[in-house]
Design a protein around this motif. Structure first.
Motif, mmCIF file in Angstrom:
data_model
loop_
_atom_site.group_PDB
_atom_site.id
_atom_site.type_symbol
_atom_site.label_atom_id
_atom_site.label_comp_id
_atom_site.label_asym_id
_atom_site.label_seq_id
_atom_site.Cartn_x
_atom_site.Cartn_y
_atom_site.Cartn_z
ATOM 1 N N SER A 86 49.504 31.060 45.083
ATOM 2 C CA SER A 86 50.019 31.345 43.745
ATOM 3 C C SER A 86 50.714 32.704 43.680
ATOM 4 O O SER A 86 51.423 32.987 42.719
ATOM 5 N N LEU A 87 50.525 33.547 44.684
ATOM 6 C CA LEU A 87 51.189 34.850 44.696
ATOM 7 C C LEU A 87 52.572 34.803 45.339
ATOM 8 O O LEU A 87 53.318 35.775 45.261
ATOM 9 N N VAL A 88 52.907 33.658 45.958
ATOM 10 C CA VAL A 88 54.207 33.539 46.601
ATOM 11 C C VAL A 88 55.318 33.668 45.556
ATOM 12 O O VAL A 88 55.265 33.055 44.492
ATOM 13 N N ASN A 89 56.289 34.529 45.845
ATOM 14 C CA ASN A 89 57.437 34.750 44.956
ATOM 15 C C ASN A 89 57.059 35.375 43.612
ATOM 16 O O ASN A 89 57.865 35.376 42.683
ATOM 17 N N SER A 90 55.843 35.899 43.509
ATOM 18 C CA SER A 90 55.421 36.512 42.245
ATOM 19 C C SER A 90 55.755 37.996 42.195
ATOM 20 O O SER A 90 55.703 38.606 41.130
ATOM 21 N N GLY A 91 56.082 38.578 43.364
ATOM 22 C CA GLY A 91 56.302 40.014 43.400
ATOM 23 C C GLY A 91 55.012 40.798 43.386
ATOM 24 O O GLY A 91 55.031 42.027 43.254
ATOM 25 N N GLU A 92 53.878 40.096 43.494
ATOM 26 C CA GLU A 92 52.572 40.735 43.457
ATOM 27 C C GLU A 92 51.852 40.548 44.787
ATOM 28 O O GLU A 92 52.103 39.589 45.517
ATOM 29 N N THR A 93 50.966 41.475 45.087
ATOM 30 C CA THR A 93 50.053 41.365 46.219
ATOM 31 C C THR A 93 48.642 41.299 45.656
ATOM 32 O O THR A 93 48.430 41.612 44.470
ATOM 33 N N PRO A 94 47.658 40.897 46.450
ATOM 34 C CA PRO A 94 46.282 40.927 45.947
ATOM 35 C C PRO A 94 45.896 42.310 45.432
ATOM 36 O O PRO A 94 45.191 42.418 44.428
ATOM 37 N N GLU A 95 46.393 43.362 46.100
ATOM 38 C CA GLU A 95 46.045 44.720 45.688
ATOM 39 C C GLU A 95 46.691 45.072 44.343
ATOM 40 O O GLU A 95 46.022 45.604 43.445
ATOM 41 N N SER A 96 47.988 44.780 44.197
ATOM 42 C CA SER A 96 48.676 45.142 42.955
ATOM 43 C C SER A 96 48.146 44.347 41.776
ATOM 44 O O SER A 96 47.999 44.874 40.666
ATOM 45 N N LEU A 97 47.832 43.076 42.005
ATOM 46 C CA LEU A 97 47.302 42.262 40.913
ATOM 47 C C LEU A 97 45.870 42.680 40.574
ATOM 48 O O LEU A 97 45.449 42.601 39.423
ATOM 49 N N GLY A 98 45.133 43.146 41.594
ATOM 50 C CA GLY A 98 43.794 43.661 41.335
ATOM 51 C C GLY A 98 43.834 44.901 40.454
ATOM 52 O O GLY A 98 42.985 45.087 39.575
ATOM 53 N N ILE A 99 44.849 45.757 40.675
ATOM 54 C CA ILE A 99 45.020 46.949 39.830
ATOM 55 C C ILE A 99 45.305 46.533 38.394
ATOM 56 O O ILE A 99 44.738 47.081 37.437
ATOM 57 N N TYR A 100 46.195 45.537 38.238
ATOM 58 C CA TYR A 100 46.525 45.049 36.897
ATOM 59 C C TYR A 100 45.296 44.458 36.215
ATOM 60 O O TYR A 100 45.013 44.745 35.040
ATOM 61 N N MET A 101 44.550 43.642 36.950
ATOM 62 C CA MET A 101 43.397 42.976 36.373
ATOM 63 C C MET A 101 42.334 43.984 35.945
ATOM 64 O O MET A 101 41.743 43.857 34.865
#
Length: 336
Positions: free
Chosen positions: A121-136
């Motif tokens: 689900s992160l493919v082509n999202s511009g996000e990495t697990p780390e960046s999305l973890g920061i957002y979350m």
């Protein structure tokens, strides 16, 4: 007028939540899911005439169906849903609507779990697990569901401090790091080892008697002439075999049943063939396995940012991969 604006904003939020429900099959899904949707939103259906129509719901269902196909192709649609819900939650907190904030928070957590369970689900999202973890972590902090805004910090002694699972924290005893529980509250637990260190260094193990972690094959909490070992999934004190130093660097082992066990130093040749060294294979519950292999050989100990690393002996991993000491109770968590 203010009340009408507030209700209007609520409807925008709820529209997007219903959109998520349709995305994951809750609209038109089994009876139990329909009950859930009606329980959340039926009062709003009555309160505002004409705001929700069968045509509108069908539009959402159609859009969700199209976007579900995109998601299956590896698109980032589910990440967009998370961001939209996050934006709505920020507005909800700003307007002081606690009830709506909790509804949004519940759905955000559900979407987050789906993302964690589906790395595509992160493919082509511009996000990495780390960046999305920061957002979350920031969203949960805004909703007062976390003490600390950073995903790399936990709350202890009234302040936020860095999580430290591979290096000793100043807040913990020797051989212990600062971990994060499901409430974003810090606790001390045995240090983890890196992938490379796990081949050549025994993992610290937890003593229920003292509440502290000790290096395996050292005296630890044991009496003179004993060393602290992991046997049959349980840490215990045993007599030191003759000739073995209690330095945490030696194991009592034989390469096959035809030879007697001897004391060998880890990461040396020992009884191995030329060019090989004594390696370790370790997990969270069994005693370490010793084997001969070449220096660059990979062990069975692996780690992935989206999988769960093995926990130190004396602890268990909860369903998001955090290592929890069973002396504190083995429980589930959401985000570290």
């Amino acid at each position: 007028m203010i009340q009408h604006i507030r209700i209007s904003r609520q409807l925008i939020f709820v529209n997007k939540i219903l959109f998520v429900f349709s995305l994951f099959g809750l609209i038109g899904a089994p009876h139990t899911h329909n009950i859930r949707a009606k329980r959340y939103f039926f009062p709003l259906f009555i309160a505002i005439d004409g705001s929700f129509t069968e045509v509108k719901v069908n539009e959402w269902k159609g859009a969700a169906s199209n976007n579900r196909n995109q998601e299956e192709d590896g698109s980032a649609f589910i990440v967009e849903i998370l961001k939209n819900l996050g934006a709505d939650l920020v507005d909800s907190v700003e307007y002081g609507d606690d009830e709506l904030t909790q509804i949004l928070l519940s759905e955000i957590k559900d979407v987050w779990r789906r993302i964690v369970n589906n790395p595509k689900s992160l493919v082509n999202s511009g996000e990495t697990p780390e960046s999305l973890g920061i957002y979350m972590a920031k969203i949960l902090f805004i909703a007062k569901d976390r003490h600390c805004e950073s995903p790399d910090e936990t709350f202890i002694n009234g302040k936020c401090f860095p999580i430290s699972t591979r290096e000793r924290s100043e807040h913990c005893p020797e051989n212990m790091g600062l971990y994060d529980d499901e409430k974003n509250e810090g606790f001390c637990e045995c240090l983890e080892l890196t992938k490379e260190k796990a081949k050549s260094e025994l993992r610290p193990i937890y003593s229920n008697e003292t509440g502290v972690c000790y290096r395996q094959n050292t005296q630890g909490p044991c009496e003179n002439g004993e060393w602290f070992v992991l046997k049959n999934t349980y840490p215990r004190c045993e007599p030191v075999p003759d000739g073995c130093p209690t330095d945490g660097r030696h194991v009592f082992w034989n390469p096959d049943n035809s030879t007697a066990k001897q004391c060998w130093e880890i990461w040396t040749r020992g009884p191995c063939d030329k060019g090989q060294l004594l390696h370790l294979e370790q997990d969270s519950t069994e005693e370490p396995q010793v084997y001969c292999s070449y220096r660059l050989a990979e062990s069975f100990f692996t780690y992935s940012a989206l999988s769960f690393p093995p926990c130190p002996p004396g602890t268990l991993s909860n369903y998001v991969g955090q290592c929890i000491g069973c002396s504190r109770g083995c429980y589930g968590a959401f985000i570290g």
